[in-house]
Design an enzyme around this catalytic site. Sequence first.
Site, PDB file in Angstrom:
ATOM      1  N   CYS A   1       3.794  -6.821   8.358  1.00  0.00           N
ATOM      2  CA  CYS A   1       4.828  -6.278   9.400  1.00  0.00           C
ATOM      3  C   CYS A   1       5.163  -7.128  10.453  1.00  0.00           C
ATOM      4  O   CYS A   1       4.018  -7.623  10.878  1.00  0.00           O
ATOM      5  CB  CYS A   1       4.537  -4.833   9.908  1.00  0.00           C
TER       6      CYS A   1
ATOM      7  N   CYS B   1       3.036  -3.933  17.428  1.00  0.00           N
ATOM      8  CA  CYS B   1       2.328  -2.827  18.097  1.00  0.00           C
ATOM      9  C   CYS B   1       0.948  -2.850  17.938  1.00  0.00           C
ATOM     10  O   CYS B   1       0.176  -3.057  17.057  1.00  0.00           O
ATOM     11  CB  CYS B   1       2.956  -1.607  16.996  1.00  0.00           C
TER      12      CYS B   1
ATOM     13  N   CYS C   1      -1.500  -0.671  15.822  1.00  0.00           N
ATOM     14  CA  CYS C   1      -1.290  -0.538  14.497  1.00  0.00           C
ATOM     15  C   CYS C   1      -2.267  -1.682  13.763  1.00  0.00           C
ATOM     16  O   CYS C   1      -2.049  -2.789  14.122  1.00  0.00           O
ATOM     17  CB  CYS C   1       0.048  -0.537  14.142  1.00  0.00           C
TER      18      CYS C   1
ATOM     19  N   GLU D   1       0.784  -1.402  -0.034  1.00  0.00           N
ATOM     20  CA  GLU D   1       0.138   0.088   0.195  1.00  0.00           C
ATOM     21  C   GLU D   1       0.840   1.180   0.017  1.00  0.00           C
ATOM     22  O   GLU D   1       1.923   1.376   0.603  1.00  0.00           O
ATOM     23  CB  GLU D   1      -1.018   0.053   1.198  1.00  0.00           C
TER      24      GLU D   1
ATOM     25  N   CYS E   1       3.647   8.363   0.846  1.00  0.00           N
ATOM     26  CA  CYS E   1       3.949   7.501   1.934  1.00  0.00           C
ATOM     27  C   CYS E   1       4.218   6.228   1.511  1.00  0.00           C
ATOM     28  O   CYS E   1       3.340   5.648   0.953  1.00  0.00           O
ATOM     29  CB  CYS E   1       2.881   7.766   2.965  1.00  0.00           C
TER      30      CYS E   1
ATOM     31  N   CYS F   1      -2.130   6.951   9.192  1.00  0.00           N
ATOM     32  CA  CYS F   1      -0.982   5.972   9.595  1.00  0.00           C
ATOM     33  C   CYS F   1      -1.644   4.828  10.652  1.00  0.00           C
ATOM     34  O   CYS F   1      -2.708   5.061  11.213  1.00  0.00           O
ATOM     35  CB  CYS F   1      -0.461   7.043  10.909  1.00  0.00           C
TER      36      CYS F   1
HETATM   37  N1  SAH Z   1       7.121   0.693  11.394  1.00  0.00           N
HETATM   38  C1  SAH Z   1       7.618   1.993  11.379  1.00  0.00           C
HETATM   39  C2  SAH Z   1       6.995   2.728  10.311  1.00  0.00           C
HETATM   40  C3  SAH Z   1       5.469   2.844  10.317  1.00  0.00           C
HETATM   41  S1  SAH Z   1       4.230   3.386  11.241  1.00  0.00           S
HETATM   42  C4  SAH Z   1       7.165   2.808  12.786  1.00  0.00           C
HETATM   43  O1  SAH Z   1       6.905   2.370  13.596  1.00  0.00           O
HETATM   44  O2  SAH Z   1       7.830   3.855  12.970  1.00  0.00           O
HETATM   45  C5  SAH Z   1       4.153   5.081  11.174  1.00  0.00           C
HETATM   46  C6  SAH Z   1       3.757   6.055  12.448  1.00  0.00           C
HETATM   47  O3  SAH Z   1       2.232   5.610  12.624  1.00  0.00           O
HETATM   48  C7  SAH Z   1       4.344   5.241  13.571  1.00  0.00           C
HETATM   49  O4  SAH Z   1       4.629   6.360  14.084  1.00  0.00           O
HETATM   50  C8  SAH Z   1       3.379   4.633  14.381  1.00  0.00           C
HETATM   51  O5  SAH Z   1       3.489   4.865  15.883  1.00  0.00           O
HETATM   52  C9  SAH Z   1       2.142   5.450  13.926  1.00  0.00           C
HETATM   53  N2  SAH Z   1       0.712   4.596  14.076  1.00  0.00           N
HETATM   54  C10 SAH Z   1       0.534   3.180  13.914  1.00  0.00           C
HETATM   55  N3  SAH Z   1      -0.835   2.774  13.954  1.00  0.00           N
HETATM   56  C11 SAH Z   1      -1.342   4.202  14.258  1.00  0.00           C
HETATM   57  C12 SAH Z   1      -2.836   4.544  14.469  1.00  0.00           C
HETATM   58  N4  SAH Z   1      -3.799   3.414  14.437  1.00  0.00           N
HETATM   59  N5  SAH Z   1      -3.039   5.689  14.424  1.00  0.00           N
HETATM   60  C13 SAH Z   1      -2.067   6.665  14.607  1.00  0.00           C
HETATM   61  N6  SAH Z   1      -0.774   6.587  14.426  1.00  0.00           N
HETATM   62  C14 SAH Z   1      -0.372   5.121  13.994  1.00  0.00           C
END
Ligand code: SAH
Length: 366
Positions: free
Chosen positions: A113, A117, A120, A93, A106, A344
């Site tokens: 992944c 987390c 996410c 994506e 982006c 995000c």
């Molecule tokens: N794996 C990398 C890049 C992808 S995530 C990382 O963790 O940095 C990009 C950003 O989105 C990260 O800062 C993450 O904390 C944030 N993120 C993930 N899920 C989210 C959500 N549901 N709402 C808002 N931000 C989120």
Amino acid sequence: MNQLIHLTGLTQSELISFSEELAEPAYRGRQVFAALHQRRLRTFGEMTELPKELRAELNERATAASLSVESRYLSDDGARRYLMKTHDNLPVETVFIPEDQRDTICFSSQSGCPLQCSFCLTAQLGLLRSLSAGEIVEQIIIALNDAYGVSVKPPHGVNLVGMGAGEPFLAFESLMKALRIMAAPEGLHIVPNRVTVSTAGIVPRIRELATIPDRPHLAVSIAAPTDEQRNVLMPINKKWPLNELLDACKEFEQSLKRGERLTFEYVMLEDVNDSDEHARQLANLLNRHELRAKVNLIPHNPADPLPYRPSSPQRVKGFRAILESKGIHAFVRRPRGRDIFAACGQLAARLDTNLTEPISESARMN
Ligand code: SAH
């Protein structure tokens, strides 16, 4: 398809060697590189400057289109999400985000992944695989062609962010090669200074990035001010806890250029990590490590079935004020593309027919 060489993932000098293998002169390699990256062509048939026989041979041995766009979604705020498939049928994506000054793309570094987390949505896919350099570059080419038209130069340049699906530092080789390919003046000419890569905190790679002269900017996802909480929200913390992570960040700061800052991203989860006490702990933590970083506050983007809600705008404001009062510069990230699951943490290969607009339509839009 599997055996075809993906030419989009070769540097200019690799393409020159490739054309020499085909008993072609070096300048053919340069021509193909320019056609792929400057004109952003994805079929050899369109490269009419090449002899017909060479085009036929390229078609047999190589490809410039390893990704196919399955669906494209348009947000009310102008953001566009592309759901693509790799040659082995895995989801990729990419999000295009129009902005006043300059547009941002982006990109994803992995399909799925491996990091779990808890906030996410991409985590739910698990790791399918890391993407190749060519697959990273091709995402940018596809988004640029759709946004501006094939071969049309972006009117005011673009920024790239490695904040899509996956952990960029677990696809480090591909990522670095993709950045080298994209930086070439004979090609896309998007220099690392226009690129920000976000990591969940793969400490050895943060240290390694600091040693690379032409490196992108760095953002680090922090999400919690204590190990106790970060272990739960971002389990990678058990491997590299906050002190180690922030020591590496401090070391990285030595490599910053004038005016450059390290960014921390802090996802704001209502009643989980957004209290005044969390803000004070975060500020103290960063100050204790003497980091001159800035913090981006990202209200959580709803991602069913995850059990979180975004902090209210007032709460975000209060949190930010505490950080600022302790000398930490903080900004609130405006969510983009939430309605099409492009924001995000919402990338999870979501196919929603209600939102779909056939990609063929896009050609007419340009
Ligand atoms: N794996 C990398 C890049 C992808 S995530 C990382 O963790 O940095 C990009 C950003 O989105 C990260 O800062 C993450 O904390 C944030 N993120 C993930 N899920 C989210 C959500 N549901 N709402 C808002 N931000 C989120």
